[in-house]
Design a protein around this motif. Structure first.
Motif, PDB file in Angstrom:
ATOM      1  N   VAL A 120      39.473   5.577 -17.123  1.00 22.61           N
ATOM      2  CA  VAL A 120      38.577   6.050 -18.191  1.00 22.61           C
ATOM      3  C   VAL A 120      37.847   4.857 -18.822  1.00 22.61           C
ATOM      4  N   ALA A 121      38.591   3.792 -19.106  1.00 20.39           N
ATOM      5  CA  ALA A 121      37.981   2.618 -19.752  1.00 20.39           C
ATOM      6  C   ALA A 121      36.967   1.945 -18.829  1.00 20.39           C
ATOM      7  N   LEU A 122      37.292   1.854 -17.542  1.00 25.77           N
ATOM      8  CA  LEU A 122      36.379   1.176 -16.615  1.00 25.77           C
ATOM      9  C   LEU A 122      35.040   1.899 -16.536  1.00 25.77           C
ATOM     10  N   ARG A 123      35.081   3.228 -16.543  1.00 20.89           N
ATOM     11  CA  ARG A 123      33.817   3.966 -16.442  1.00 20.89           C
ATOM     12  C   ARG A 123      32.901   3.649 -17.631  1.00 20.89           C
ATOM     13  N   VAL A 124      33.504   3.447 -18.792  1.00 18.58           N
ATOM     14  CA  VAL A 124      32.720   3.096 -19.983  1.00 18.58           C
ATOM     15  C   VAL A 124      32.168   1.669 -19.870  1.00 18.58           C
TER      16      VAL A 124
ATOM     17  N   PRO B  90      30.906   5.367 -10.458  1.00 18.25           N
ATOM     18  CA  PRO B  90      31.465   6.695 -10.198  1.00 18.25           C
ATOM     19  C   PRO B  90      32.383   7.161 -11.332  1.00 18.25           C
ATOM     20  N   ASP B  91      32.767   8.427 -11.286  1.00 11.68           N
ATOM     21  CA  ASP B  91      33.769   8.949 -12.223  1.00 11.68           C
ATOM     22  C   ASP B  91      35.139   8.568 -11.674  1.00 11.68           C
ATOM     23  N   TYR B  92      35.629   7.421 -12.143  1.00 10.40           N
ATOM     24  CA  TYR B  92      36.883   6.894 -11.568  1.00 10.40           C
ATOM     25  C   TYR B  92      38.050   7.851 -11.777  1.00 10.40           C
ATOM     26  N   ALA B  93      38.078   8.521 -12.934  1.00 13.38           N
ATOM     27  CA  ALA B  93      39.209   9.413 -13.207  1.00 13.38           C
ATOM     28  C   ALA B  93      39.242  10.554 -12.189  1.00 13.38           C
ATOM     29  N   ALA B  94      38.055  10.976 -11.728  1.00 14.17           N
ATOM     30  CA  ALA B  94      37.991  12.078 -10.758  1.00 14.17           C
ATOM     31  C   ALA B  94      38.530  11.651  -9.396  1.00 14.17           C
ATOM     32  N   ALA B  95      38.591  10.338  -9.169  1.00 13.00           N
ATOM     33  CA  ALA B  95      39.083   9.842  -7.879  1.00 13.00           C
ATOM     34  C   ALA B  95      40.609   9.858  -7.806  1.00 13.00           C
ATOM     35  N   LEU B  96      41.257  10.120  -8.938  1.00 11.16           N
ATOM     36  CA  LEU B  96      42.720  10.044  -8.984  1.00 11.16           C
ATOM     37  C   LEU B  96      43.323  11.367  -8.514  1.00 11.16           C
ATOM     38  N   THR B  97      43.353  11.552  -7.200  1.00  8.82           N
ATOM     39  CA  THR B  97      43.797  12.823  -6.621  1.00  8.82           C
ATOM     40  C   THR B  97      45.297  12.867  -6.395  1.00  8.82           C
ATOM     41  N   GLY B  98      45.939  11.717  -6.457  1.00 13.31           N
ATOM     42  CA  GLY B  98      47.370  11.676  -6.144  1.00 13.31           C
ATOM     43  C   GLY B  98      47.650  11.643  -4.649  1.00 13.31           C
ATOM     44  N   ASP B  99      46.589  11.675  -3.864  1.00 11.92           N
ATOM     45  CA  ASP B  99      46.744  11.754  -2.407  1.00 11.92           C
ATOM     46  C   ASP B  99      46.511  10.382  -1.767  1.00 11.92           C
ATOM     47  N   VAL B 100      47.529   9.845  -1.126  1.00 14.09           N
ATOM     48  CA  VAL B 100      47.343   8.567  -0.425  1.00 14.09           C
ATOM     49  C   VAL B 100      47.590   8.723   1.072  1.00 14.09           C
ATOM     50  N   ARG B 101      47.634   9.979   1.532  1.00 14.75           N
ATOM     51  CA  ARG B 101      47.868  10.162   2.967  1.00 14.75           C
ATOM     52  C   ARG B 101      46.761   9.473   3.758  1.00 14.75           C
TER      53      ARG B 101
ATOM     54  N   THR C 154      48.434   8.060 -24.881  1.00 16.84           N
ATOM     55  CA  THR C 154      47.473   7.387 -24.016  1.00 16.84           C
ATOM     56  C   THR C 154      46.069   7.532 -24.598  1.00 16.84           C
ATOM     57  N   ILE C 155      45.109   6.856 -23.992  1.00 14.83           N
ATOM     58  CA  ILE C 155      43.706   6.990 -24.398  1.00 14.83           C
ATOM     59  C   ILE C 155      43.324   8.466 -24.448  1.00 14.83           C
ATOM     60  N   ARG C 156      43.674   9.161 -23.377  1.00  9.61           N
ATOM     61  CA  ARG C 156      43.227  10.552 -23.290  1.00  9.61           C
ATOM     62  C   ARG C 156      43.921  11.440 -24.312  1.00  9.61           C
ATOM     63  N   GLU C 157      45.202  11.162 -24.581  1.00 11.23           N
ATOM     64  CA  GLU C 157      45.911  11.951 -25.601  1.00 11.23           C
ATOM     65  C   GLU C 157      45.310  11.716 -26.985  1.00 11.23           C
TER      66      GLU C 157
END
Lengths: 494, 103
Positions: free
Chosen positions: A223-227, A244-255, A6-9
């Motif tokens: 990651v790409a969108l933030r750039v 915003p830091d979109y990657a930080a929003a990815l909490t895995g929580d959709v409750r 992935t991008i991050r890898e």
């Protein structure tokens, strides 16, 4: 390059020294060499330039320590300008066009350390739904080479799916990022209108066009969108809203997330394999704590005709600039000769006759007609009024829900040649994607399964204006629970 | 107003639109577009049935924000670069060239 990087890898491997950017770049180019003859995903590959940039990053690794895309290869749709690199919009009209400047999106990617490896095939001037209107022949779907990759960013989606690049840029006027992403089994995001600068994007329909990323995972898209996102003085429609830091929003929580389903809209014309996969995806989100809510979007079924009235009107105006004078192709008195056409009007008309393909001409004709005296009110103005009604439908829905879910495309990838003879049948494929362009809302397509023929299916989520964070959070939570994005197209096991 | 009906297109009507669009069409394209434009607009006719009384048109979805900047001279595209993609240019004079338009 290990499979599924992935991008991050890639970035972490390059910055830790585990892999050099040059190594990653060489392997990417080798894979393009091996697979592109089958896929036709690239119009232009810029190996020397990419390797030179990779070497520059390797020489000065410390300087790139904070760069989110350090050493990450990227493919750019061929309707996005790259300084000194041929940019054709897959048209004979621009076959030899060398832009004297970079699109803002390209400048931002390169400043973040990304390495442009080439320009991807697309429908001519981003007009089509299958990549078949390209003057250079269609790109092919990595899941079934006799099928279309979707359009118009078909080359970008095919390239990412076949791992010819970790991510790519597309542009989306009526679904051109999301639909090919869906048909190729990758993730594609159309950001909110104004979120990403359009400067340097070859204009199709200026009130609808938006640049966005295609990648293998939701995290990479974040990651790409933030750039890419942010205001740009060169595009007055770009928005000053903070990024915003979109990657930080990815909490895995959709409750507690409320997901709206426009059931009436989905009753007709959706392939059962597609609707089954999408309904299963919604059940997954429900099992993670999201609430499913039935909603009504009463005017959404008019979105396709409204879109084809508005977009062709804008296109006929935008494409008036291709007249054989300042750049691009100019017709001669006969195809073999270089003898000039003596009359100016005739030179314009023949240049456009020979430079444009049939779909582009058809849309210029339709747009010219709906803007012409006597028909403007009946078609163009009326379409703009119904556009307002579609916007109001969504505004009302977002009082009750956080995202709206539906299939990205009513059908999976069809065979090359199957639909190209009937433009209206081709237009109808855009039924679920065009609303996001008419309303300016952000929308994402995420892989959610396969049809019986093992062709990828995507679920589309639409969010509130400038709320890509919620969209990405829900999409990522779904992705974490499923294995679709880890499946590889058969072309990779040859 | 062009002399053709709402969704039925004659060859003359198609030729009139093509003239407005600066497009030279061959006979086969005129026939094809006469049929296809009619089909597409017949499909669009359902939009005509919607009641839009008092509904304002949406031309753009850009939220309003200030886009002013100081009016300062800044570097711009170099003239030779601007001319480099022209099919016919007089580089010394710095001009794009077109067929003669004045007798």
């Amino acid at each position: 390059m290990g499979r599924l990087m992935t991008i991050r890898e890639v970035r972490n491997a390059v910055l830790s020294g585990a892999r050099s950017a040059t190594d990653v770049c060489r392997e990417t180019l080798a894979r393009i060499d091996a697979l592109n003859p089958m896929l036709n995903a690239f119009n232009t590959v810029i190996a020397d330039r990419a390797l030179a940039r990779a070497a520059a990053i390797d020489r000065d690794r410390d300087r790139w320590r904070d760069a989110p895309l350090a050493g990450v290869p990227v493919a750019i749709k061929d309707n996005i300008c790259t300084h000194g690199v041929r940019t054709t919009a897959s048209s004979r009209m621009l076959e030899d066009f060398i832009p004297p400047y970079d699109a803002t999106a390209v400048i931002r990617l390169e400043a973040a350390g990304a390495i442009v490896v080439g320009k991807t095939n697309c429908d001519e001037f981003a007009m089509g739904s299958s990549n078949e209107t390209s003057a250079f022949g269609p790109a092919h779907n990595p899941w079934a080479l006799d099928r279309i990759p979707g359009g118009t960013s078909g080359g970008s989606a095919a390239a990412v799916s076949a791992q010819l690049a970790p991510f790519a840029l597309g542009s989306d006027t009526g679904g051109s990022i999301r639909q090919p992403a869906s048909l190729c089994g990758v993730v594609g995001l159309k950001p909110t209108y104004g979120r990403v600068s359009r400067y340097g994007l070859i204009a199709h329909a200026s009130s609808l066009d938006q640049i966005g990323p295609i990648a293998r995972t939701v995290g990479d898209v974040a990651v790409a969108l933030r750039v890419l996102a942010g205001a740009d003085h060169a595009d007055a429609t770009s928005a000053p809203d903070p990024v915003p830091d979109y990657a930080a929003a990815l909490t895995g929580d959709v409750r507690g997330a409320r997901i709206g389903i426009p059931r009436t809209l989905l009753e007709e014309g959706v392939d059962p394999g597609v609707s089954g996969a999408v309904m299963d995806a919604l059940d997954v989100l429900k099992s993670r704590g999201a609430t499913l809510v039935d909603i009504d979007l009463p005017h959404a079924r008019y979105a396709t005709p409204v879109y084809y009235l508005v977009s062709t009107a804008e296109a006929s105006s935008n494409l008036a600039r291709y007249d054989g004078v300042r750049y691009g192709f100019r017709a001669s008195a006969s195809p073999e000769s270089r003898i000039p056409i003596p009359d100016l009007r005739q030179m314009y008309a023949r240049t456009r006759a020979q430079g444009f393909g049939r779909e582009v001409k058809r849309r210029i004709m339709l747009g010219t007609y709906v803007l012409s005296a006597g028909y403007y009110d009946a078609y163009y103005l009326k379409a703009q009024q119904v556009r307002t009604l579609i916007l109001r439908d969504y505004d009302r829905a977002f009082e009750r829900v956080d995202v709206v879910a539906m299939p990205t495309s009513p059908v999976a990838a069809f065979k090359i040649g199957e639909r190209i003879a009937d433009p209206l049948q081709m237009y109808l494929i855009d039924v679920f994607t065009v609303s996001a362009n008419l309303t300016g809302l952000p929308a994402i397509s995420v892989p959610c399964g396969f049809t019986a023929d093992h062709l990828p299916v995507g679920v589309q989520l639409t969010g509130r204006r400038f709320d890509e964070a919620t969209l990405l959070r829900v999409a990522d939570a779904y992705e974490r629970d499923t294995e679709w994005s880890k499946q590889l197209p058969p072309i990779l096991s040859r | 107003m062009l002399a053709f009906g709402m969704t039925a297109f004659t060859r003359d009507a198609v030729a009139a639109i093509a003239a407005l669009a600066n497009l030279e069409l061959d006979a086969a394209e005129i026939d094809l577009f006469a049929r296809q434009l009619g089909d597409i607009l017949a499909y669009a006719d359902e939009v005509q049935q919607i009641d839009t009384t008092g509904v304002p048109p949406t031309a753009s979805v850009v939220p309003r924000h200030a886009v002013d900047r100081p009016d300062e001279v800044r570097p711009s595209l170099d003239r030779d670069e601007a001319l480099a993609n022209a099919p016919d240019a007089a580089l010394d004079a710095g001009l794009f060239k077109v067929p003669r338009v004045i007798g």
